[in-house]
Write a protein that holds these residues in place. Sequence first.
Motif, PDB file in Angstrom:
ATOM      1  N   LEU A  33       0.479  -1.512   0.159  1.00  0.00           N
ATOM      2  CA  LEU A  33       0.146  -0.033   0.007  1.00  0.00           C
ATOM      3  C   LEU A  33       0.458   1.104   0.012  1.00  0.00           C
ATOM      4  CD1 LEU A  33      -1.991  -1.283   2.501  1.00  0.00           C
ATOM      5  CD2 LEU A  33      -2.735  -1.034   0.072  1.00  0.00           C
ATOM      6  N   ASN A  40      -7.380   6.615   1.723  1.00  0.00           N
ATOM      7  CA  ASN A  40      -9.059   6.431   1.730  1.00  0.00           C
ATOM      8  C   ASN A  40      -9.093   4.905   2.227  1.00  0.00           C
ATOM      9  OD1 ASN A  40      -7.143   4.725  -0.144  1.00  0.00           O
ATOM     10  ND2 ASN A  40      -8.641   5.171  -2.168  1.00  0.00           N
ATOM     11  N   CYS A  41      -8.098   4.598   2.720  1.00  0.00           N
ATOM     12  CA  CYS A  41      -8.377   3.537   3.695  1.00  0.00           C
ATOM     13  C   CYS A  41      -7.179   4.162   5.191  1.00  0.00           C
ATOM     14  CB  CYS A  41      -7.557   2.380   2.757  1.00  0.00           C
ATOM     15  SG  CYS A  41      -8.629   1.542   1.825  1.00  0.00           S
ATOM     16  N   LEU A  52      -7.471  -3.797   6.055  1.00  0.00           N
ATOM     17  CA  LEU A  52      -8.081  -3.088   5.459  1.00  0.00           C
ATOM     18  C   LEU A  52      -9.481  -2.673   5.527  1.00  0.00           C
ATOM     19  CD1 LEU A  52      -6.024  -0.748   4.303  1.00  0.00           C
ATOM     20  CD2 LEU A  52      -6.337  -2.197   2.182  1.00  0.00           C
ATOM     21  N   SER A  54     -11.858   0.769   4.098  1.00  0.00           N
ATOM     22  CA  SER A  54     -12.316   2.104   3.341  1.00  0.00           C
ATOM     23  C   SER A  54     -12.784   3.177   4.576  1.00  0.00           C
ATOM     24  CB  SER A  54     -12.919   1.152   2.725  1.00  0.00           C
ATOM     25  OG  SER A  54     -14.316   1.454   2.641  1.00  0.00           O
ATOM     26  N   ILE A  58     -14.608   3.418  -2.883  1.00  0.00           N
ATOM     27  CA  ILE A  58     -12.853   3.743  -3.625  1.00  0.00           C
ATOM     28  C   ILE A  58     -14.165   3.546  -4.757  1.00  0.00           C
ATOM     29  CG2 ILE A  58     -11.490   2.300  -4.158  1.00  0.00           C
ATOM     30  CD1 ILE A  58     -11.352   2.819  -0.712  1.00  0.00           C
ATOM     31  N   GLU A  63      -6.464   3.296  -6.802  1.00  0.00           N
ATOM     32  CA  GLU A  63      -5.464   2.661  -5.682  1.00  0.00           C
ATOM     33  C   GLU A  63      -6.016   3.136  -4.088  1.00  0.00           C
ATOM     34  OE1 GLU A  63      -0.600   3.303  -4.795  1.00  0.00           O
ATOM     35  OE2 GLU A  63      -1.862   4.654  -5.488  1.00  0.00           O
ATOM     36  N   LEU A  64      -5.486   2.502  -3.635  1.00  0.00           N
ATOM     37  CA  LEU A  64      -5.838   1.695  -2.397  1.00  0.00           C
ATOM     38  C   LEU A  64      -4.557   2.307  -1.368  1.00  0.00           C
ATOM     39  CD1 LEU A  64      -7.694  -1.616  -1.227  1.00  0.00           C
ATOM     40  CD2 LEU A  64      -8.692   0.397  -2.029  1.00  0.00           C
ATOM     41  N   THR A  65      -4.519   3.628  -0.155  1.00  0.00           N
ATOM     42  CA  THR A  65      -4.401   4.470  -0.124  1.00  0.00           C
ATOM     43  C   THR A  65      -4.275   4.064   1.802  1.00  0.00           C
ATOM     44  OG1 THR A  65      -4.973   6.425  -0.059  1.00  0.00           O
ATOM     45  CG2 THR A  65      -2.751   5.627  -1.715  1.00  0.00           C
TER      46      THR A  65
END
Length: 129
Positions: A33, A40-41, A52, A54, A58, A63-65
Amino acid sequence: FSLFLQVTCNCFTISNGEMQDVGVGLYPSMSLLNHSCAPNCVIVFEGYQLLLRSVQEIQIGEELTISYIESLMPTSERQKQLKRQYCFECDCLFCQNQEKDAEKLAGEEHAWKEVKDAVNEVRYPKSKE
């Protein structure tokens, strides 16, 4: 030494229910990550299991960040800590637009309310999903 640095940069601090640090763990899939100062997470622990979650809707392909550091610090402090701890400079939208820094320093509620609300959503999710 190189291996030690890689592990140090990719490990997660394990916290208990009272948010006290109890150890560190290496979670290879979560190490992929990337950082954002407006993530956003978030990472949460249930025992030693890392989850993880959120904190906003999303979109497919987005992209998950996560934030590697405390996002409520002023931009200059976040940049210093990221450079010192992770050897990079963040160029996310939050860092490019520093207009909220003065509000954070003044303690204005609307400057940190979004983060506070997101943390509460993680603590009390609407569903198990």
